[in-house]
Design an enzyme around this catalytic site. Structure first.
Site, short mmCIF file in Angstrom:
data_model
loop_
_atom_site.label_atom_id
_atom_site.label_comp_id
_atom_site.label_asym_id
_atom_site.label_seq_id
_atom_site.Cartn_x
_atom_site.Cartn_y
_atom_site.Cartn_z
N ASP A 27 -3.89 29.68 -53.52
CA ASP A 27 -4.32 29.94 -52.35
C ASP A 27 -3.62 30.95 -51.74
O ASP A 27 -4.05 32.32 -51.77
CB ASP A 27 -5.10 29.05 -52.16
CG ASP A 27 -6.78 28.47 -52.59
OD1 ASP A 27 -6.19 28.71 -53.36
OD2 ASP A 27 -6.75 27.60 -52.36
N ASP A 36 -16.99 32.33 -58.80
CA ASP A 36 -16.55 31.98 -57.82
C ASP A 36 -17.38 29.78 -57.53
O ASP A 36 -18.32 30.73 -57.99
CB ASP A 36 -15.37 32.20 -57.06
CG ASP A 36 -13.84 31.14 -56.58
OD1 ASP A 36 -13.97 30.43 -56.44
OD2 ASP A 36 -13.12 31.52 -57.65
N ASP A 37 -16.70 30.07 -56.53
CA ASP A 37 -17.88 28.57 -56.11
C ASP A 37 -18.70 28.60 -55.12
O ASP A 37 -19.16 29.97 -54.54
CB ASP A 37 -16.70 27.84 -54.95
CG ASP A 37 -17.16 26.47 -54.35
OD1 ASP A 37 -18.05 26.20 -55.21
OD2 ASP A 37 -16.04 25.54 -54.09
N ASP A 49 -11.31 23.82 -61.08
CA ASP A 49 -11.16 22.79 -59.84
C ASP A 49 -10.83 21.71 -59.55
O ASP A 49 -11.51 21.14 -60.34
CB ASP A 49 -11.64 24.17 -58.45
CG ASP A 49 -10.13 24.49 -57.61
OD1 ASP A 49 -9.24 24.07 -57.44
OD2 ASP A 49 -10.87 25.57 -56.98
N ARG A 89 -11.04 18.24 -48.03
CA ARG A 89 -11.83 18.97 -47.66
C ARG A 89 -13.01 18.63 -48.31
O ARG A 89 -14.03 18.93 -49.55
CB ARG A 89 -11.47 20.03 -49.33
CG ARG A 89 -12.23 21.75 -49.12
CD ARG A 89 -12.33 22.69 -50.75
NE ARG A 89 -12.63 23.53 -50.53
CZ ARG A 89 -12.76 24.40 -51.46
NH1 ARG A 89 -13.58 23.89 -51.96
NH2 ARG A 89 -13.17 25.55 -50.69
N LYS A 107 -12.86 28.67 -64.96
CA LYS A 107 -11.85 28.84 -63.45
C LYS A 107 -11.86 27.10 -63.29
O LYS A 107 -13.23 26.72 -62.82
CB LYS A 107 -11.70 29.23 -62.69
CG LYS A 107 -10.99 29.38 -61.29
CD LYS A 107 -11.06 30.69 -60.06
CE LYS A 107 -10.60 29.64 -58.50
NZ LYS A 107 -10.28 30.50 -57.55
N ASN A 167 -10.01 19.93 -56.32
CA ASN A 167 -9.84 20.59 -54.87
C ASN A 167 -9.18 18.68 -53.68
O ASN A 167 -9.23 19.26 -52.59
CB ASN A 167 -10.65 21.25 -53.89
CG ASN A 167 -10.50 23.28 -54.12
OD1 ASN A 167 -9.32 23.39 -53.88
ND2 ASN A 167 -11.70 23.29 -54.87
N TRP A 194 -0.17 23.07 -49.11
CA TRP A 194 -1.64 24.17 -49.44
C TRP A 194 -0.89 25.37 -48.40
O TRP A 194 -0.30 25.13 -48.00
CB TRP A 194 -2.44 23.26 -49.29
CG TRP A 194 -4.09 24.75 -49.02
CD1 TRP A 194 -4.48 24.83 -49.98
CD2 TRP A 194 -4.45 26.20 -48.11
NE1 TRP A 194 -5.21 26.15 -50.72
CE2 TRP A 194 -4.89 26.65 -48.87
CE3 TRP A 194 -3.93 26.03 -47.09
CZ2 TRP A 194 -5.16 27.70 -48.47
CZ3 TRP A 194 -4.33 27.63 -46.23
CH2 TRP A 194 -5.55 28.36 -47.24
N CYS A 215 -6.41 25.04 -61.38
CA CYS A 215 -6.38 25.83 -59.76
C CYS A 215 -6.37 24.37 -59.37
O CYS A 215 -7.13 23.52 -60.36
CB CYS A 215 -7.66 26.64 -60.21
SG CYS A 215 -7.10 26.68 -58.35
#
Ligand code: GLA
Length: 730
Positions: free
Chosen positions: A543, A358-359, A474, A438, A472, A476, A191, A521
């Site tokens: 990131d 975003d999130d 993602d 995460r 976007k 994670n 990361w 992403c």
């Protein structure tokens, strides 16, 4: 057009009886510069006899093997075009099968081959192979892109036996190169540390690049690589091969320097722990492995890859992109409707095209106020957004900007309603403790119901908000405790089915929403490859947006992926001034993730002007040719040039990458990529109001001078980043 005709003709001519060399069929795959030549031996084996610059006379390829006096090949198959395991092979196989009767041997003999023209400049060769003892058939495919020399190779394995067979290994491609030594440039990371290069000489035996992470497959190691032949290629000199697997999950690429000192490259899906069962008359198609060979250094080859990628691989690769303001680092999870309304005004004020939420906008029972909860519950959070996304979209429209949104639909938080309702949709071992990346788990995309759900997340957003202009996407978490409740006893096909499930979803989405821009992403650059990029317009490299770091990260991605696909945001990471950060982010698809209202008047004015400058030159960055002029790894100054195809206008970015005392651009930077016969003016842009430049834009230079002597952008500790417009003067 003509190229294609010549190509097709050569393919037909290739069925040659080469006289006293015995009747052996030669099958050349010729592109603009290269030939990859297969030969059907007298025993019907298909071998690679040449991969290099193409020869004037097709019949001459048959003479190539005779020119090598290397050690004994005890199998006559070190150079197999697709090495079968378990018969006489002694090296790394491309394919290994357990037959219905438990026998593990395989041999593959030539049956036929054919070529078809797919489109202008793109042809596809297929070579059918069959085991003379068992009913297993393999078709090798070589898709050749004439202009760029890129080849994509994959195969189909067909079970014609009566019972089930198991594919223990099923590579996409099996390359064979001759050289006196080989230098592998590979990448590693984590990361915020993506694309760190390492270059080393390959020794005898096998060097493997692989991943077993499932999702975020590239975070430790991407599949892209370079192999230089003879000695490490430089930007402008040397023979080098680029390659990468078009697969967004576990891969394995073996580089085997064989007992004859030749290099065998075997690339495909990682067969660990993924043996794959094929029922009678079922077939399996491997993902494609792309590769391109050149002898004019790394730079030339990267430009070919960029052209190929923009024309054939990246969604809307030759199209337009939107600049944006993202709220991730400005707010993290802490926002509400009125805060977002302010940010929408800032989007307009800054002068970018789109606002990206975003999130943190979803989930109610377990609100998404941190990364511990809510993934999977894709309903607007009522406290933060009482009027839903649609009110934000409306507000964006009133501000004259577009609206985009973040999703991570493959994932689930242990604390979520989705997990409570569908524990069987979650990838986890039923009898083992859960383990999180995460704080989250991955949904089981091998299950068609989960595919429907994931499709529905995005489809639902569009249904309610047809004006949504950007997604976007993602991802994670990696996959721990790989187990699918859906697949029951067929666990060994889990990783393959997961990945195919992901592509099914993306395929369905693109069927319904073919043009909406989407960013790929994965907690940074955990998932960047040409299979995924067919569905995405851009990727998020890392990131890590510290611009100094980004110079290195973007430098290395830029060998394999064109600038139009690189989403670069100006953020508050790093110690550099906002000019430096903006200059770096301009080398791709520009975005911002800052608190605009906190910018001082001069910085705001600078950003507004820089966005206007970007709008004027973005076409060159996105659709032109990129030249890496000075490497951040080799000196104190890094420099990049983007030139339009006519070599009439360009933009050059230079940066100080070493802040030690007195470091500067002591020497001029040679500007390759210009037309030596043209004349140019260089003008510094991205300057603050009233800022003075030491670059004299009245001076006209010949392309000859700028190429051979170079130009000094005058980088020093007071001018740490300099952007120059390069214009032809007639
Ligand atoms: C990942 C992405 C970030 C951001 C966060 C949100 O880390 O890479 O850009 O979207 O997720 O949780």
């Amino acid at each position: 057009m003509l190229n294609l005709r010549v190509f097709a003709l050569l393919m037909i001519c290739a069925l040659l009886d080469v006289g006293n060399l015995r009747a052996q069929t030669i099958i050349p795959i010729e592109t603009n510069r290269n030939a990859l030549v297969l030969q059907v031996a007298a025993n019907k084996d298909v071998n690679v006899i040449y991969f290099g610059k193409k020869l004037g006379n097709v019949a001459d390829y048959a003479l190539v093997p005779g020119m090598y006096k290397q050690a004994e090949d005890y199998t006559s198959s070190y150079n197999s075009a697709y090495t079968p395991a378990g018969s006489r092979n002694l090296l790394e196989p491309a394919i290994a099968i357990t037959h219905a009767d438990g026998n593990q041997s395989l041999d593959l003999k030539y049956v036929s081959h054919s070529v078809k023209a797919l489109s202008d400049g793109v042809s596809q060769l297929s070579v059918v192979l069959k085991d003379p003892v068992y009913n297993t058939a393999v078709t090798l495919y070589y898709k050749a892109y004439f202009a760029t020399d890129v080849i994509e190779q994959w195969c189909t394995i067909k079970n014609l036996e009566k019972g089930d067979i198991t594919l223990q290994k099923f590579a996409s491609a099996n390359l064979y190169l001759k050289g006196d030594n080989y230098w592998l440039k590979q990448y590693h990371g984590d990361w915020a540390k993506e694309m760190r290069p390492e270059e080393s000489k390959l020794t005898h035996g096998i060097k493997t690049l692989d991943t077993k992470l499932g999702t975020r497959a590239n975070i430790f190691q991407p599949s892209v690589f370079m192999v230089s032949l003879g000695k490490p290629a430089t930007e402008d000199e040397g023979s080098v091969l680029y390659g990468g697997l078009e697969w967004s999950s576990n891969f394995k690429i073996d580089f085997e320097v064989d007992p004859q000192d030749n290099l065998r490259i075997i690339a495909g899906i990682n067969n660990h722990p993924s043996s794959y069962k094929l029922k009678a008359s079922q077939e399996f198609t491997t993902p494609a492995f792309w590769y391109v060979l050149g002898n004019s250094g790394k730079g030339d080859l990267s430009r070919k890859v960029h052209n190929w990628a923009r024309n054939y691989k990246i969604l809307d690769g030759n199209g337009q992109r939107r600049t944006l303001l993202n709220n991730w680092e400005a707010t993290f999870f802490d926002f509400n409707e009125s805060r977002l309304f302010e940010l929408l005004k800032d989007t307009k004020k800054l002068g970018v095209d789109l606002f990206l939420l975003d999130d943190g906008w979803f989930a109610n029972k377990y609100p998404r106020n941190s990364d511990h909860t809510g993934l999977g519950d894709w309903q607007e959070n009522k406290q933060k957004l009482p009027n839903g996304i649609s009110s934000l979209v409306k507000e964006a429209q009133q501000n004259g900007v577009k609206f985009g949104i973040w999703v991570e639909p493959e994932m689930v938080s242990p604390k979520s309603e989705l997990y409570e309702k569908h524990p069987d949709w979650v990838i986890k071992q039923p009898k083992r403790e859960e383990y999180y990346f995460r704080n989250q788990l991955v949904l089981d995309l091998s299950n068609p119901k989960v595919q429907d759900f994931v499709f529905g997340v995005v489809d639902g957003l569009f249904a309610k908000n047809p004006a949504l202009a950007y997604i976007k996407w993602d991802c994670n978490a990696v996959i721990y405790n790989a187990y699918s409740a859906y697949l029951k006893k067929d666990q060994s096909q889990f990783y393959v089915d997961y990945t195919q499930g992901l592509y099914n979803v993306l395929e369905r989405l693109r069927g319904k929403y073919p043009t909406v821009p989407m960013m790929l992403c994965s907690g940074g650059g955990g998932r960047v490859d040409y299979a995924a990029l067919q569905y995405f317009t851009e990727y998020w490299p890392s990131d890590n947006t510290d611009p100094l770091e980004r110079i290195f990260i973007q430098w290395d991605y830029s060998y394999f992926y064109p600038a139009i696909a690189s989403a670069n945001h100006v953020t508050d990471w790093g110690k550099q001034p906002i000019k430096f950060r903006t200059d770096v982010a301009m080398m791709g698809k520009l975005g911002f993730d800052i608190v605009v209202s906190k910018l001082g008047a001069a910085d705001l004015a600078f950003c507004q002007q820089a966005i206007k400058n970007y709008d004027a030159v973005k076409d060159i960055i996105w659709h032109g040719d990129q030249f890496r002029l000075a490497s951040p790894y080799e000196g104190s100054v890094a420099s990049f040039l983007y030139m339009n195809k006519a070599k009439a206008s360009g933009i050059m970015f230079s940066y100080l990458v070493n802040n030690r005392y007195g470091e500067k651009s002591a020497l001029p930077i040679k500007i390759t990529g210009l037309d030596t016969a043209k004349k140019y003016r260089l003008t510094e842009i991205n300057l603050y109001d009233n800022a003075k430049t030491s670059v004299n834009s009245n001076q006209i230079y010949s392309g000859d001078f700028l190429t051979k002597v170079g130009f000094n952008p005058d980088i020093n500790t007071r001018r740490t980043s300099v952007v120059l417009k390069v214009e032809e003067v007639k």
